[in-house]
Design an enzyme around this catalytic site. Structure first.
Site, PDB file in Angstrom:
ATOM      1  CG  MET A 119      96.516 -12.175  41.985  1.00 29.34           C
ATOM      2  SD  MET A 119      95.521 -10.031  41.019  1.00 29.34           S
ATOM      3  CE  MET A 119      96.708  -8.659  41.073  1.00 29.34           C
TER       4      MET A 119
ATOM      5  CE  LYS B 165      87.306  -7.287  41.343  1.00 22.85           C
ATOM      6  NZ  LYS B 165      87.930  -6.291  40.823  1.00 22.85           N
TER       7      LYS B 165
ATOM      8  CG  ASP C  85      86.845  -7.346  47.792  1.00 20.40           C
ATOM      9  OD1 ASP C  85      86.472  -6.666  47.025  1.00 20.40           O
ATOM     10  OD2 ASP C  85      88.496  -7.119  47.401  1.00 20.40           O
TER      11      ASP C  85
HETATM   12  N1  SAH Z   1      95.537  -5.862  48.159  1.00 13.00           N
HETATM   13  C1  SAH Z   1      95.292  -7.579  48.387  1.00 13.00           C
HETATM   14  C2  SAH Z   1      95.461  -8.484  47.092  1.00 13.00           C
HETATM   15  C3  SAH Z   1      94.347  -8.535  46.504  1.00 13.00           C
HETATM   16  S1  SAH Z   1      95.486  -9.175  44.799  1.00 13.00           S
HETATM   17  C4  SAH Z   1      96.786  -7.689  49.527  1.00 13.00           C
HETATM   18  O1  SAH Z   1      96.870  -6.098  49.396  1.00 13.00           O
HETATM   19  O2  SAH Z   1      97.502  -8.680  49.756  1.00 13.00           O
HETATM   20  C5  SAH Z   1      94.658 -11.057  45.318  1.00 13.00           C
HETATM   21  C6  SAH Z   1      96.499 -11.594  45.065  1.00 13.00           C
HETATM   22  O3  SAH Z   1      96.506 -11.331  46.688  1.00 13.00           O
HETATM   23  C7  SAH Z   1      95.651 -13.605  45.426  1.00 13.00           C
HETATM   24  O4  SAH Z   1      95.979 -13.280  44.690  1.00 13.00           O
HETATM   25  C8  SAH Z   1      97.397 -13.697  45.915  1.00 13.00           C
HETATM   26  O5  SAH Z   1      98.607 -13.702  45.372  1.00 13.00           O
HETATM   27  C9  SAH Z   1      97.653 -12.462  47.154  1.00 13.00           C
HETATM   28  N2  SAH Z   1      96.573 -13.351  48.719  1.00 13.00           N
HETATM   29  C10 SAH Z   1      95.919 -12.517  48.888  1.00 13.00           C
HETATM   30  N3  SAH Z   1      95.634 -12.937  50.394  1.00 13.00           N
HETATM   31  C11 SAH Z   1      96.644 -13.508  50.693  1.00 13.00           C
HETATM   32  C12 SAH Z   1      96.741 -15.022  51.938  1.00 13.00           C
HETATM   33  N4  SAH Z   1      96.453 -14.535  52.465  1.00 13.00           N
HETATM   34  N5  SAH Z   1      97.602 -15.581  51.552  1.00 13.00           N
HETATM   35  C13 SAH Z   1      98.359 -16.128  50.172  1.00 13.00           C
HETATM   36  N6  SAH Z   1      98.297 -14.854  49.239  1.00 13.00           N
HETATM   37  C14 SAH Z   1      97.335 -14.626  49.228  1.00 13.00           C
END
Ligand code: SAH
Length: 249
Positions: A169, A56, A35
């Protein structure tokens, strides 16, 4: 010869926040589909593998999910051991179900390896527990985002009911999120915390109130950011300056 596909949670970003199991599978993978949120350092674990970006990132050039599913099937047919590396945990807001359904329908063997989800990494970064004795005894993981062509979602009700709520998000839509919560009766002085780039260099935290949240949409945070809502964040807020715009705008 159909291979086996491993859906692996890469964790929130830092290369050493993947599980040992996930890292070992990367080290022996023939092909890795990854990703946009996966950091390049993590790919250092698999110099032997064919690397296939299936980027994505909301509002950026993205590979349609249907196409990703197809790439996954193709890779499984072509390579033996295929890793599908997904940010955070694959089973949270990662569309894992669609990929697993495709694999199952094609009769391809798969296994899921969990990862540290952004909510947990953000809490570690902030040093604020999602639960707290007498203050927060439940935690909600939610998103206000609805994909194109999908029915609306009633994310407001569960957020209102949760002691601590984590919105994935949600920062880009901060104005809509704030309006919906205020309309539902959430108190404007409710403490929130936005964490950007949890676990990564240059991580930032922004304590703010619900009333100040609409401003966050215009900050144009470059990294992924997550929105935490609840009384447990009041202490952070007390330490911060009152004028959010002056601080971050
Ligand atoms: N599967 C992922 C989430 C994917 S959706 C998980 O479990 O974390 C993507 C969202 O995750 C982003 O828009 C943000 O809100 C959050 N996100 C992912 N990585 C992040 C990070 N390092 N710091 C803050 N928010 C994060």
């Amino acid at each position: 010869m159909a291979g086996k596909v491993y859906l692996i949670g890469a964790g929130p970003g830092a290369a050493d926040l993947i599980t040992v199991r996930g890292m070992r599978l990367l080290q022996s993978a023939d092909a890795v589909l990854y990703d946009a949120l996966v950091q390049p350092e993590m790919l250092d674990y698999c110099p032997q593998a064919v690397l296939i970006p299936v980027g994505k990132r909301c509002a950026q050039a993205s590979t349609a999910q249907r196409f990703i599913n197809k790439m996954l099937l193709d890779a499984a047919a072509k390579y033996g051991k295929v890793v599908r590396l997904k940010g955070g945990d694959p089973m949270l807001f990662g569309r894992a179900q669609e990929e697993l359904a495709e694999l199952a329908a094609a009769g391809i063997e798969y296994e899921v390896v969990p990862g540290i989800t952004a909510a947990l990494a953000a809490s570690a970064e902030a040093g604020v527990s999602l639960t707290s004795r007498g203050l927060a005894r439940n935690v909600l993981f939610a998103t206000a985002r609805v994909g194109e062509g999908e029915a609306g979602s009633d994310w407001v009700k569960p957020v209102m009911a949760a002691d601590t709520a984590v919105l994935y998000m949600g920062v880009r839509q901060a104005a809509e999120v704030a309006a919906a919560l205020l309309a539902a009766g959430m108190v404007p002085s409710t403490p929130l915390l936005i964490i950007e780039n949890a676990s990564l260099p240059g991580s930032r935290e922004f304590p703010l109130t619900l009333a100040e949240l609409p401003q966050a949409a215009s900050w144009n945070l470059a990294g992924p950011a997550i929105l935490l809502i609840g009384e447990v964040y009041r202490a952070k807020l007390a330490l911060a300056e009152p004028d959010v715009r002056a601080r971050f705008g």
